[in-house]
Design a protein around this motif. Structure first.
Motif: not given
Length: 357
Positions: A224, A240, A242, A261
């Motif tokens: 993340r 948020s 990925i 996220s």
């Protein structure tokens, strides 16, 4: 042909009964497959009914003409027979194409990846033009387009952009766009006014549903990070964005388009599944000699498929030797006429293959 259509009708009735069975509804994979089959068969059954009606009209008209006792009825019967015989050939061709076994991937949604190739900044600008062209085309078809991830070019456009397209029979249409696209024009950065050639690669992956690919989450490392690039207050502040690392394949997938996220993870997993599924599909295509010989969907991503020449206002599709002097409309999303020609060639090839079997 009627015999083949009768087999289709029997299968349609069978599927019609199956999709209301509780055990089928409970089995999601089977239910989705049968629903797709039902939709495809329904089109054929409707054509079968029209075809049967035309044949019945011809048979009825022949009886009246053979009897010949009523001049007015005979005249009407001749007209009915002429109309039916005139409509038959086109309908028969349509049915022949519909009887070609459908590629199960054709009904899937897609993940499209556009990457700038040779040509530096101009290639990134061109990748942006292609993304805009596809967005306009897809929205015109009523399909939904959603960006997954992107990396912007230094002078505009994108070094890479990944987006999803969802709708009806998306892969069956968009698969023809996979390959290398070339642009010939004077770049904005060119001071001498010379025409340069740049390129971008388009990949079209059929979107894998959860039951198409068994993805073991133990093989996936989730990273993340904060979002980068232009955006609202959440950029560079919330974790948020990925990035997924898939151990066995070495694939890395990023998604930073959504503020949440959870939504970015969902999108990234979809892309990862689609890339894994596409790897399996590539193996299948390589093993299938008939598909490998196909000139319009060979799966060869290094193949140059289309050139957009700005000085002459023309677009050439090299697979079928089609040249159209309508570049401004095409780059604005009017690509259906090219896709129609490619589909026609592919269907002709398939018809030829089926007649040789």
């Amino acid at each position: 042909m009627l015999e083949k259509l009768q087999i289709v009708k029997q299968r349609f009735d069978e599927v019609n009964d199956l999709i209301i069975q509780p055990d089928i509804i409970a089995d999601q994979k089977r239910y989705v497959q049968l629903n797709k089959e039902y939709k495809d068969l329904k089109v054929l059954v409707e054509k079968r009914d029209i075809y049967k009606e035309l044949l019945d009209n011809i048979a009825e008209a022949e009886e009246i003409i053979a009897d010949g006792s009523d001049a007015e009825m005979t005249e009407m019967a001749k007209m009915q027979m002429d109309e039916a015989k005139e409509a038959l050939p086109a309908l028969e061709e349509e049915i022949k194409v519909l009887l070609i076994p459908k590629d199960p991937e054709d009904s899937k949604n897609v993940v499209v990846e556009v990457r700038a190739g040779t040509g530096g900044d101009e290639a990134s600008i061109f990748a942006g033009d292609l993304h805009r062209m596809y967005t306009k085309y897809c929205e015109g078809r009523g399909w939904n387009v959603s960006v997954v991830d992107y990396s912007e070019g230094t002078s505009g456009g994108f070094k890479e952009i990944i987006f999803e397209v969802s709708g009806e029979d998306v892969y069956g249409t968009m698969k023809f766009e996979a390959g290398v696209h070339r642009v010939q024009r004077v770049p904005q950065t060119e001071t001498q006014g010379r025409v340069h050639t740049s390129a971008a690669t388009v990949m079209v992956l059929p979107e894998a549903e959860e039951f198409d690919v068994e993805l073991d989450m133990n093989d996936v490392r989730i990273e993340r990070t904060t979002s980068t690039g232009p955006g609202g207050q959440s950029v560079n502040t919330t974790y948020s964005a990925i990035r997924l690392h898939h151990g066995p394949s070495g694939l890395v997938v990023s998604c930073q388009d959504q503020k949440s996220s959870h939504k970015n993870l969902e999108k990234a997993l979809k892309v990862l599944r689609s890339r894994l599924y596409d790897k399996e599909l590539e193996k299948k295509l390589a093993a299938d000699s008939a598909r490998r010989k196909s000139m319009v969907s060979s799966g060869d991503r290094s193949a140059k498929i289309r050139t957009y020449n700005y000085p002459q206002g023309r677009v050439t599709d090299h697979r079928i030797g089609l040249t159209l002097y309508d570049l401004s409309n095409i780059i604005n999303g009017d690509i259906q006429k090219i896709i129609d020609e490619l589909m026609l060639v592919e269907n002709t090839e398939k018809l030829k293959e089926s007649s040789e079997l």
